[in-house]
Scaffold this motif. Structure first.
Motif, PDB file in Angstrom:
ATOM      1  N   GLY A   3      30.519  38.525  46.400  1.00 62.11           N
ATOM      2  CA  GLY A   3      29.076  38.293  46.203  1.00 62.11           C
ATOM      3  C   GLY A   3      28.419  38.970  45.294  1.00 62.11           C
ATOM      4  O   GLY A   3      27.282  38.906  44.581  1.00 62.11           O
ATOM      5  N   SER A   4      29.106  40.130  44.585  1.00 57.84           N
ATOM      6  CA  SER A   4      28.588  41.082  43.567  1.00 57.84           C
ATOM      7  C   SER A   4      29.688  41.227  42.405  1.00 57.84           C
ATOM      8  O   SER A   4      30.777  41.208  42.804  1.00 57.84           O
ATOM      9  CB  SER A   4      28.548  42.520  44.155  1.00 57.84           C
ATOM     10  N   THR A   5      29.227  41.216  41.208  1.00 58.03           N
ATOM     11  CA  THR A   5      30.074  41.238  40.043  1.00 58.03           C
ATOM     12  C   THR A   5      29.538  42.287  39.054  1.00 58.03           C
ATOM     13  O   THR A   5      28.314  42.398  39.152  1.00 58.03           O
ATOM     14  CB  THR A   5      30.509  40.011  39.533  1.00 58.03           C
ATOM     15  N   ASP A   6      30.152  42.535  38.338  1.00 58.77           N
ATOM     16  CA  ASP A   6      29.823  43.659  37.283  1.00 58.77           C
ATOM     17  C   ASP A   6      30.572  43.305  35.806  1.00 58.77           C
ATOM     18  O   ASP A   6      32.014  43.148  36.071  1.00 58.77           O
ATOM     19  CB  ASP A   6      29.977  45.137  37.611  1.00 58.77           C
ATOM     20  N   TYR A   7      30.076  43.500  34.780  1.00 56.11           N
ATOM     21  CA  TYR A   7      30.775  42.999  33.641  1.00 56.11           C
ATOM     22  C   TYR A   7      30.395  44.270  32.391  1.00 56.11           C
ATOM     23  O   TYR A   7      29.443  44.746  32.518  1.00 56.11           O
ATOM     24  CB  TYR A   7      30.520  41.880  32.893  1.00 56.11           C
TER      25      TYR A   7
END
Length: 125
Positions: free
Chosen positions: A55-59
């Motif tokens: 449910g959470s992503t980071d780039y």
């Protein structure tokens, strides 16, 4: 957890690749998963991460809008879809796992204790 990355290769600029990272064991769903990369002569850098549920992503800013990280907990696999590839994306890509809570990379609190062997991505101009 043991990690095995695959899917690298040679692609022309503007092309796409999808990397996969298969994990052993039944506890894959407990781990935050991430991708890092290291180009020749450069330090390893963060690419993206995904929480246990997905449910959470980071780039990293350098890949935002071009790369997408996803996971399939039923298959014990995390993916990195890479589109609009650039020559500067050339690197060895590594998957990694962290058993703690997901946090954005910029907070400096993630500790990825488990690493795969890396897969080479080469983007030609």
């Amino acid at each position: 957890v043991q990690l095995q990355a695959s899917g690298g290769g040679l692609v022309q600029a503007g092309g796409s690749l999808r990397l996969s990272c298969a994990a052993s064991g039944r506890t894959f769903r407990r781990y935050v998963m991430a991708w890092f990369r290291q180009a020749p002569g450069k330090e390893r850098e963060f690419v993206g991460s995904i929480s246990q549920s997905g449910g959470s992503t980071d780039y990293a800013d350098s890949v935002k809008g071009r790369f997408t990280i996803s996971r399939d907990n039923a298959k014990n696999t995390v993916y990195l879809q890479m589109n609009s590839l650039k020559p500067e994306d050339t690197a060895v890509y590594y998957c990694a796992a962290d058993g703690g809570d997901w946090l954005p990379w910029r907070l400096g609190r993630m500790q990825y204790d488990y690493w795969g062997q890396g897969t080479q991505v080469t983007v030609s101009s």
